[in-house]
Scaffold this motif. Structure first.
Motif, mmCIF file in Angstrom:
data_model
loop_
_atom_site.group_PDB
_atom_site.id
_atom_site.type_symbol
_atom_site.label_atom_id
_atom_site.label_comp_id
_atom_site.label_asym_id
_atom_site.label_seq_id
_atom_site.Cartn_x
_atom_site.Cartn_y
_atom_site.Cartn_z
ATOM 1 N N UNK A 37 149.799 -42.983 25.637
ATOM 2 C CA UNK A 37 149.151 -42.070 24.704
ATOM 3 C C UNK A 37 148.131 -42.858 23.903
ATOM 4 N N UNK A 38 146.913 -42.365 23.864
ATOM 5 C CA UNK A 38 145.845 -42.985 23.079
ATOM 6 C C UNK A 38 145.434 -42.033 21.972
ATOM 7 N N UNK A 39 145.251 -42.578 20.788
ATOM 8 C CA UNK A 39 144.750 -41.795 19.665
ATOM 9 C C UNK A 39 143.415 -42.414 19.263
ATOM 10 N N UNK A 40 142.336 -41.644 19.484
ATOM 11 C CA UNK A 40 140.974 -42.141 19.278
ATOM 12 C C UNK A 40 140.294 -41.284 18.216
ATOM 13 N N UNK A 41 139.692 -41.892 17.192
ATOM 14 C CA UNK A 41 139.006 -41.107 16.150
ATOM 15 C C UNK A 41 137.872 -40.265 16.741
ATOM 16 N N UNK A 42 137.771 -39.005 16.285
ATOM 17 C CA UNK A 42 136.715 -38.113 16.764
ATOM 18 C C UNK A 42 135.321 -38.630 16.438
ATOM 19 N N UNK A 43 135.185 -39.344 15.308
ATOM 20 C CA UNK A 43 133.856 -39.825 14.962
ATOM 21 C C UNK A 43 133.446 -41.061 15.768
ATOM 22 N N UNK A 44 134.343 -41.578 16.614
ATOM 23 C CA UNK A 44 133.982 -42.630 17.570
ATOM 24 C C UNK A 44 133.677 -41.994 18.923
ATOM 25 N N UNK A 45 134.690 -41.382 19.533
ATOM 26 C CA UNK A 45 134.565 -40.705 20.837
ATOM 27 C C UNK A 45 135.003 -39.262 20.678
ATOM 28 N N UNK A 46 134.274 -38.341 21.315
ATOM 29 C CA UNK A 46 134.654 -36.932 21.283
ATOM 30 C C UNK A 46 134.056 -36.245 22.503
ATOM 31 N N UNK A 47 134.269 -34.951 22.586
ATOM 32 C CA UNK A 47 133.743 -34.177 23.701
ATOM 33 C C UNK A 47 134.696 -34.179 24.871
ATOM 34 N N UNK A 48 134.143 -34.139 26.054
ATOM 35 C CA UNK A 48 134.935 -34.154 27.278
ATOM 36 C C UNK A 48 135.200 -35.608 27.673
ATOM 37 N N UNK A 49 136.446 -35.901 28.026
ATOM 38 C CA UNK A 49 136.818 -37.257 28.413
ATOM 39 C C UNK A 49 136.939 -37.370 29.926
ATOM 40 N N UNK A 50 136.554 -38.527 30.438
ATOM 41 C CA UNK A 50 136.794 -38.872 31.832
ATOM 42 C C UNK A 50 137.696 -40.095 31.824
ATOM 43 N N UNK A 91 131.846 -37.647 26.305
ATOM 44 C CA UNK A 91 130.478 -37.123 26.305
ATOM 45 C C UNK A 91 129.805 -37.279 24.956
ATOM 46 N N UNK A 92 130.579 -37.595 23.893
ATOM 47 C CA UNK A 92 129.995 -37.846 22.573
ATOM 48 C C UNK A 92 130.441 -39.209 22.093
ATOM 49 N N UNK A 93 129.486 -39.937 21.507
ATOM 50 C CA UNK A 93 129.752 -41.260 20.967
ATOM 51 C C UNK A 93 129.117 -41.333 19.580
ATOM 52 N N UNK A 94 129.905 -41.706 18.590
ATOM 53 C CA UNK A 94 129.461 -41.756 17.192
ATOM 54 C C UNK A 94 128.843 -40.426 16.764
ATOM 55 N N UNK A 95 129.441 -39.311 17.249
ATOM 56 C CA UNK A 95 129.006 -37.977 16.855
ATOM 57 C C UNK A 95 127.764 -37.473 17.544
ATOM 58 N N UNK A 96 127.222 -38.223 18.501
ATOM 59 C CA UNK A 96 125.991 -37.836 19.196
ATOM 60 C C UNK A 96 126.308 -37.576 20.663
ATOM 61 N N UNK A 97 125.760 -36.456 21.194
ATOM 62 C CA UNK A 97 125.932 -36.178 22.616
ATOM 63 C C UNK A 97 125.289 -37.279 23.430
ATOM 64 N N UNK A 98 126.006 -37.751 24.447
ATOM 65 C CA UNK A 98 125.454 -38.782 25.312
ATOM 66 C C UNK A 98 124.478 -38.137 26.278
ATOM 67 N N UNK A 99 123.395 -38.833 26.633
ATOM 68 C CA UNK A 99 122.394 -38.243 27.527
ATOM 69 C C UNK A 99 122.985 -37.904 28.889
ATOM 70 N N UNK A 100 122.540 -36.755 29.411
ATOM 71 C CA UNK A 100 122.982 -36.336 30.738
ATOM 72 C C UNK A 100 121.994 -36.838 31.772
ATOM 73 N N UNK A 101 122.510 -36.938 32.991
ATOM 74 C CA UNK A 101 121.650 -37.354 34.095
ATOM 75 C C UNK A 101 120.598 -36.287 34.345
#
Length: 154
Positions: free
Chosen positions: A70-83, A121-131
């Motif tokens: 089980x991993x607990x990751x702050x939303x303001x670091x990583x958020x969105x859809x996880x792979x 798909x989000x890092x530091x509250x910003x959507x990561x660029x899509x291909x």
């Protein structure tokens, strides 16, 4: 009081019920973030790639079946859809969110040294660029996911 020898009944008395709790801190331009990794196996090492926006863990799975984490990751670091990739192949995971964090639950089978990658798909509250298309079809087939960090790098 009656004591019972559980191994006489074929019950596995390994460390399956024991959880190793590891707390890590990531220092970024956005601040310091602490995340927690709890598992019934050992985490040998961990890295954070700011370029790939990936958490990577080298682990020693000690159970043939039911390695649990089980991993607990702050939303303001990583958020969105996880792979989540185990040895480069996407695996399913339970993902729950609180107001402050994402909780990722994993169960997988197999002993030995493994590599676990987590991207979002989000890092530091910003959507990561899509291909913008033009992805590498061969690499996508090799890693079973267009979202694999190796494919994203290409």
């Amino acid at each position: 009081m009656v004591s019972t020898n559980l191994s006489a009944f074929g019950v596995d008395e390994s460390f399956r019920e024991v959880g190793f709790v590891n707390k890590y801190t990531i220092n970024t331009d956005g601040g310091n973030f602490e995340y927690t990794f709890t598992a019934n196996f050992n985490v040998l090492s961990h890295t954070f790639s700011a370029d790939d926006k990936t958490l990577q863990f080298s682990i020693q799975a000690i159970h043939a079946k039911e390695n649990v984490a089980e991993l607990i990751i702050p939303l303001d670091l990583f958020d969105g859809k996880f792979t989540i990739l185990l040895d480069g192949k996407e695996i399913s995971a339970g993902i729950n969110k609180t107001s402050e964090s994402s909780i990722i639950s994993l169960v997988f089978d197999g002993k030995g040294e493994r590599v676990l990658d987590i991207t979002a798909t989000k890092y530091l509250g910003v959507d990561m660029p899509k291909s913008n298309g033009g992805g590498c079809l061969i690499a996508t087939a090799a890693f079973d996911s267009e979202l694999a960090p190796q494919v994203q790098f290409l």
